[in-house]
Structures are given as structure tokens and as C-alpha cells.
Design a protein around this motif. Sequence first.
Motif, PDB file in Angstrom:
ATOM      1  N   LEU A 140       0.792  -1.087   0.096  1.00 30.23           N
ATOM      2  CA  LEU A 140       0.167   0.033   0.015  1.00 30.23           C
ATOM      3  C   LEU A 140       0.865   1.160  -0.118  1.00 30.23           C
ATOM      4  O   LEU A 140       0.503   2.327  -0.768  1.00 30.23           O
ATOM      5  CB  LEU A 140      -0.970   0.004   1.310  1.00 30.23           C
ATOM      6  N   ILE A 141       1.836   1.198   0.830  1.00 32.99           N
ATOM      7  CA  ILE A 141       2.817   2.499   0.930  1.00 32.99           C
ATOM      8  C   ILE A 141       3.716   2.404  -0.551  1.00 32.99           C
ATOM      9  O   ILE A 141       3.752   3.655  -0.821  1.00 32.99           O
ATOM     10  CB  ILE A 141       3.663   2.322   2.160  1.00 32.99           C
ATOM     11  N   GLU A 142       3.925   1.648  -0.831  1.00 37.41           N
ATOM     12  CA  GLU A 142       4.833   1.545  -2.111  1.00 37.41           C
ATOM     13  C   GLU A 142       3.807   2.247  -3.190  1.00 37.41           C
ATOM     14  O   GLU A 142       4.590   2.897  -4.078  1.00 37.41           O
ATOM     15  CB  GLU A 142       5.288   0.221  -2.364  1.00 37.41           C
ATOM     16  N   MET A 143       2.639   1.639  -3.287  1.00 38.10           N
ATOM     17  CA  MET A 143       1.681   2.190  -4.490  1.00 38.10           C
ATOM     18  C   MET A 143       1.601   3.763  -4.256  1.00 38.10           C
ATOM     19  O   MET A 143       1.669   4.423  -5.110  1.00 38.10           O
ATOM     20  CB  MET A 143       0.567   1.295  -4.383  1.00 38.10           C
ATOM     21  N   ILE A 144       1.252   4.028  -3.055  1.00 40.31           N
ATOM     22  CA  ILE A 144       1.056   5.477  -2.714  1.00 40.31           C
ATOM     23  C   ILE A 144       2.131   6.333  -3.012  1.00 40.31           C
ATOM     24  O   ILE A 144       2.034   7.545  -3.772  1.00 40.31           O
ATOM     25  CB  ILE A 144       0.605   5.764  -1.261  1.00 40.31           C
ATOM     26  N   ALA A 145       3.317   6.081  -2.701  1.00 46.28           N
ATOM     27  CA  ALA A 145       4.622   6.571  -2.746  1.00 46.28           C
ATOM     28  C   ALA A 145       4.764   6.766  -4.267  1.00 46.28           C
ATOM     29  O   ALA A 145       5.580   7.788  -4.901  1.00 46.28           O
ATOM     30  CB  ALA A 145       5.760   6.115  -2.238  1.00 46.28           C
ATOM     31  N   LYS A 146       4.823   5.633  -5.178  1.00 48.82           N
ATOM     32  CA  LYS A 146       5.146   5.591  -6.489  1.00 48.82           C
ATOM     33  C   LYS A 146       4.284   6.575  -7.158  1.00 48.82           C
ATOM     34  O   LYS A 146       4.617   7.022  -8.308  1.00 48.82           O
ATOM     35  CB  LYS A 146       4.924   4.210  -7.186  1.00 48.82           C
TER      36      LYS A 146
END
Length: 139
Positions: free
Chosen positions: A4-10
Amino acid sequence: MKELIEMIAKSLVDNPDNVQVSQIDGEQSSIIELKVAPDDIGKVIGKEGRTAQAIRTILGAVGMKLKKRFNFEIIEKDERPHPWPEPEPKPESEPEPKPESEPEPKPESEPEPEAEPKPEPEAEPESEPESEPEPEKEE
């Protein structure tokens, strides 16, 4: 959670290939570290930290459901341990003895105490010498 955090950050950054997310799990809490390129760190933090705070809010809501606490940390990808150079260690030698003849200087901010002026002894008022009675003039 990591995904989830990776998707938001990207979706926020200009260099999505430089985004790395790691998760360190504990019994009751987890630490989520987000590493981004130095150029993108401002985009992840946002104005006055609002974007980072929004991510923390999402993690808090998910954590309530999972009964787990999440700590979110943003790390520059090429971050050094200290932004300043390490001081050189001083060689271990005996400290120089201070000369005993020189008094330690006092700080300039403290004025030296002035000696109180001693009151002068009160002098008795000089009385006019008694003058002899003037002789009477004869006419």
C-alpha cells in the motif's frame, strides 16, 4: 501494508523506480521505512508535512483494525548518517596545566562589585570664636 505504501509513494514521485519500502515487524508494532530519491523527498512529505501525515493517518486506521501500531519513516535514498563531517578525535594527552600566577578572567557581563564608600565622620560644626565685647566708645 508494504504494498500500500509503495503504491502511494510511486504515484507521488517523479522517479518511481527509486522507491523502496521496507517493513520491520514486531509483536505489537511495525516500522515502515520509505526510501526515495533526494529530488522526490519533498513530494512525499508535502507542504507542511501534510502528505506524510495523511499516510500516517491511513496507517493508523489500518492499524486499529489489525490491532497493530505502525510507525512511518521517510528516508532519503543516499542519506548519510550525519549531514556534517565527523570531528577528528583528539589525541589522548595530558591536559596542559594552567599557570598559577594568572587569575582566571571574570566574564565581562558581570560588573565587578564596587567597594561601598565609607561614610566620612561627621565634623562638628565650627563655632565662631567668641569675640570680645567691643569697648564702648566715648563721645
